[in-house]
Motif scaffolding. Structure first.
Motif, PDB file in Angstrom:
ATOM      1  N   UNK A   1       0.793  -1.239   0.000  1.00 30.10           N
ATOM      2  CA  UNK A   1       0.000   0.000   0.000  1.00 30.10           C
ATOM      3  C   UNK A   1       0.820   1.281   0.000  1.00 30.10           C
ATOM      4  N   UNK A   2       2.097   1.215   0.438  1.00 35.43           N
ATOM      5  CA  UNK A   2       2.911   2.428   0.489  1.00 35.43           C
ATOM      6  C   UNK A   2       3.813   2.569  -0.734  1.00 35.43           C
ATOM      7  N   UNK A   3       3.824   1.560  -1.578  1.00 36.51           N
ATOM      8  CA  UNK A   3       4.713   1.530  -2.745  1.00 36.51           C
ATOM      9  C   UNK A   3       4.161   2.376  -3.886  1.00 36.51           C
ATOM     10  N   UNK A   4       4.995   3.265  -4.402  1.00 32.26           N
ATOM     11  CA  UNK A   4       4.550   4.153  -5.481  1.00 32.26           C
ATOM     12  C   UNK A   4       4.124   3.376  -6.717  1.00 32.26           C
ATOM     13  N   UNK A   5       4.917   2.391  -7.118  1.00 28.64           N
ATOM     14  CA  UNK A   5       4.556   1.651  -8.329  1.00 28.64           C
ATOM     15  C   UNK A   5       3.357   0.734  -8.091  1.00 28.64           C
ATOM     16  N   UNK A   6       3.175   0.295  -6.855  1.00 30.28           N
ATOM     17  CA  UNK A   6       1.948  -0.442  -6.536  1.00 30.28           C
ATOM     18  C   UNK A   6       0.734   0.457  -6.747  1.00 30.28           C
ATOM     19  N   UNK A   7       0.863   1.717  -6.340  1.00 32.74           N
ATOM     20  CA  UNK A   7      -0.226   2.670  -6.570  1.00 32.74           C
ATOM     21  C   UNK A   7      -0.565   2.750  -8.048  1.00 32.74           C
ATOM     22  N   UNK A   8       0.468   2.827  -8.868  1.00 30.20           N
ATOM     23  CA  UNK A   8       0.247   3.026 -10.298  1.00 30.20           C
ATOM     24  C   UNK A   8      -0.639   1.917 -10.871  1.00 30.20           C
ATOM     25  N   UNK A   9      -0.350   0.671 -10.513  1.00 26.13           N
ATOM     26  CA  UNK A   9      -1.158  -0.449 -10.989  1.00 26.13           C
ATOM     27  C   UNK A   9      -2.541  -0.451 -10.339  1.00 26.13           C
ATOM     28  N   UNK A  10      -2.594  -0.193  -9.040  1.00 32.00           N
ATOM     29  CA  UNK A  10      -3.869  -0.181  -8.321  1.00 32.00           C
ATOM     30  C   UNK A  10      -4.810   0.879  -8.870  1.00 32.00           C
ATOM     31  N   UNK A  11      -4.272   2.057  -9.161  1.00 36.49           N
ATOM     32  CA  UNK A  11      -5.096   3.140  -9.707  1.00 36.49           C
ATOM     33  C   UNK A  11      -5.719   2.701 -11.028  1.00 36.49           C
TER      34      UNK A  11
ATOM     35  N   UNK B   1      -0.558  -2.171 -17.109  1.00 32.62           N
ATOM     36  CA  UNK B   1      -1.659  -1.302 -17.528  1.00 32.62           C
ATOM     37  C   UNK B   1      -2.003  -1.528 -18.996  1.00 32.62           C
ATOM     38  N   UNK B   2      -1.009  -1.754 -19.826  1.00 33.68           N
ATOM     39  CA  UNK B   2      -1.298  -2.071 -21.221  1.00 33.68           C
ATOM     40  C   UNK B   2      -2.103  -3.359 -21.318  1.00 33.68           C
ATOM     41  N   UNK B   3      -1.780  -4.335 -20.488  1.00 32.31           N
ATOM     42  CA  UNK B   3      -2.539  -5.588 -20.467  1.00 32.31           C
ATOM     43  C   UNK B   3      -3.979  -5.337 -20.026  1.00 32.31           C
ATOM     44  N   UNK B   4      -4.171  -4.504 -19.017  1.00 30.19           N
ATOM     45  CA  UNK B   4      -5.523  -4.214 -18.554  1.00 30.19           C
ATOM     46  C   UNK B   4      -6.365  -3.597 -19.654  1.00 30.19           C
ATOM     47  N   UNK B   5      -5.756  -2.774 -20.492  1.00 31.28           N
ATOM     48  CA  UNK B   5      -6.481  -2.203 -21.633  1.00 31.28           C
ATOM     49  C   UNK B   5      -6.900  -3.285 -22.619  1.00 31.28           C
ATOM     50  N   UNK B   6      -6.131  -4.350 -22.724  1.00 34.30           N
ATOM     51  CA  UNK B   6      -6.479  -5.449 -23.626  1.00 34.30           C
ATOM     52  C   UNK B   6      -7.658  -6.254 -23.092  1.00 34.30           C
ATOM     53  N   UNK B   7      -7.642  -6.561 -21.795  1.00 36.58           N
ATOM     54  CA  UNK B   7      -8.679  -7.432 -21.248  1.00 36.58           C
ATOM     55  C   UNK B   7      -9.958  -6.670 -20.940  1.00 36.58           C
ATOM     56  N   UNK B   8      -9.844  -5.369 -20.682  1.00 35.29           N
ATOM     57  CA  UNK B   8     -11.039  -4.533 -20.459  1.00 35.29           C
ATOM     58  C   UNK B   8     -10.780  -3.174 -21.102  1.00 35.29           C
ATOM     59  N   UNK B   9     -11.145  -3.033 -22.368  1.00 36.52           N
ATOM     60  CA  UNK B   9     -10.768  -1.840 -23.136  1.00 36.52           C
ATOM     61  C   UNK B   9     -11.317  -0.519 -22.609  1.00 36.52           C
ATOM     62  N   UNK B  10     -12.433  -0.531 -21.923  1.00 37.28           N
ATOM     63  CA  UNK B  10     -13.016   0.734 -21.469  1.00 37.28           C
ATOM     64  C   UNK B  10     -13.048   0.817 -19.950  1.00 37.28           C
ATOM     65  N   UNK B  11     -12.740   1.972 -19.410  1.00 36.88           N
ATOM     66  CA  UNK B  11     -12.207   3.148 -20.103  1.00 36.88           C
ATOM     67  C   UNK B  11     -10.752   2.942 -20.499  1.00 36.88           C
ATOM     68  N   UNK B  12     -10.401   3.406 -21.668  1.00 38.18           N
ATOM     69  CA  UNK B  12      -9.043   3.213 -22.165  1.00 38.18           C
ATOM     70  C   UNK B  12      -8.059   4.072 -21.374  1.00 38.18           C
TER      71      UNK B  12
END
Length: 216
Positions: free
Chosen positions: A7-17, A68-79
């Motif tokens: 929860x305190x990791x910056x890059x963890x935030x990036x994926x979680x967001x 995040x690029x993978x997430x766009x593939x499996x669920x395109x919206x919102x891009x």
């Protein structure tokens, strides 16, 4: 999906967001020492042991921009990466700016704090502060129009910007005269998916080297 993260990791935030932006349900496996079994699972999947790491079925992904690029593939919206090639390049470029020219540079100052007085390297810290001032000024001009990082809505670039600017401002505060950048950081922190990440990290603020500032 399962996300190994802290929860305190910056890059963890990036994926979680990104996961929250898409409304994807996922199992959050906190790799804090309080949960040693999660760290063991992480190392079994990725011997390097760095996080975040996303597991989706038999697929394992690491490195936040790839996740995040993978997430766009499996669920395109919102891009989060625009379909238009030129817009996608703009977003990817800013993603790299925030990761490499804000977050990585800020980490030099954090690492100096971790080393303590015996390992203090003034030249490294001064160079990092000067580099942050330079990129702050560039970003301030880029963000003069308000809104998000690009005209394409909330994207990968903003997922990268939120933790980068959050922590960078803690170690080298964004000067008041960079009003556009300060306003952008404030907009990010008010955004629901970012606010959830900030709130989730509050119990771990004592981890921040030198102590977290009494704000945010």
């Amino acid at each position: 999906m399962t996300l190994y993260a802290h929860p305190f990791s910056s890059y963890s935030w990036k994926a979680q967001i990104a996961l929250d932006e898409k409304g994807i349900d996922f199992d959050y496996r906190n790799v804090d020492p309080e949960f040693p079994q999660h760290s063991k699972q992480l190392h079994a999947l990725w011997p390097v042991g760095k996080f975040p790491l996303l597991v989706d079925g038999d697929r394992t992904l690491f490195e936040t921009s790839i996740i995040i690029e993978y997430l766009d593939r499996v669920q395109p919206e919102p891009r989060l990466i625009p379909a238009d090639p030129d817009a996608a390049l703009r977003v990817r470029q800013l993603d790299r700016i925030f990761d490499l020219h804000v977050m990585a540079v800020m980490q030099d100052i954090v690492n100096d704090r971790i080393r303590g007085p015996e390992g203090h390297a003034p030249m490294i810290v001064e160079k990092a502060r000067a580099a942050l001032d330079t990129i702050y000024g560039w970003l301030d001009m880029q963000l003069a129009g308000g809104g998000w990082a690009t005209p394409d809505g909330f994207t990968l670039a903003d997922c990268a910007a939120a933790p980068s600017l959050f922590y960078a401002d803690w170690v080298h505060e964004i000067p008041a005269h960079f009003a556009n950048l300060r306003a952008y950081r404030a907009r990010l922190l008010a955004h629901p998916s970012v606010a959830r990440a900030v709130d989730g990290a509050r119990p771990y603020r004592h981890y921040f080297p030198g102590g977290a500032p009494d704000r945010d």
